[in-house]
Design an enzyme around this catalytic site. Sequence first.
Site: not given
Length: 347
Positions: A34-35, A37, A40-42, A57, A144
């Site tokens: 889904l995303g 960062g 880490g990944k989601v 996440k 951020d």
Amino acid sequence: MANLPPKFESSNLPEVQIKTHPITDKYELTKIELGVGLSGKVYKCIELNSQTERAVKVLNVSKKARNEAMIHSQVCQHNNIVQLIDVYENQSKMYIVMEKMLGGELFDRIKEKEHFTEREAALMTRQICLAIRFLHQNGIAHRDVKPENFLFATKDENSILKLADFGFSKNYRESNLTSPCYTPYYVAPEVLTAARYDKACDMWSVGVITYIMLCGYPPFYPRSERNFSIGMQSRIKQGQYNFPTDDWQHISKGAKDVIQSLLRIDPKSRYTVEQVLCDPWLDKHREVPLTPLTSGSLLSESKQGWPAMLELSLSEMRLKDTISLKPLSETNSLFKRRQKPKCSSED
């Protein structure tokens, strides 16, 4: 119109309860991403009992990951912050389970709208500030604040906008803010220059996001092929930006005043989140003109340009000679539109 929370919220925040039994006891994990960062990944996951889709996440276990989970759990009850549901930890991984946001990122929504107006920009800025106010009231600096971290809960036109990703967040009441954590386009000057800074860095970032929402491009950008040039850094430190007539002549003075109050290089004179929420442009956002904006089309035009810049921390920028990005001149006509004849070699 979305139902927004009251002006003042309570504190006394709970701490995260980390579960150590397998996450698969409650959730089915998928490989659907889904995303992504920095930390880490989601992925999509499914709650087994209700078959409700969630987002998870996945982080490597560390002090930083635990800090992210703790801060997110403390502030997630606010209406404009992504809800955290569960946190799991095993020997190597941490799993932060959240509500799944269905409406996409802030700028993606703007790009999809046929007619994005100044009034809508004011409403979205207000919701951004409501989330940040709750953080600041409870001693948290996000550090951020950028459009990728603001997501719509649903695809509905009046969906609530919510803040996500607390990987850089820190409690400024418990320890000093000294680490240079930032994304280049949104970084406050004091983060680049000072040994210590405070929560005011978030408000500078709000000013940058608001500027982009209104015109479609950032107030500070590299004029050369270097991704974060000395010249760009210098303009940020000196607060050197303008409102080009072609794109700003129909935008209200109130909107420009808010941006100028947020993009003050002295953090002590910069608008606080309370001040910006009391400003007429936000406090009376329903009266803001329905002026159509060109930001949606310009954001679409620039999708391969400045929004695609790699997110670089200062430690990574020290390795900038080893980082290679496609020159902006080859990716984005927007910068040609704003390009001015060079008067110096600062870039």
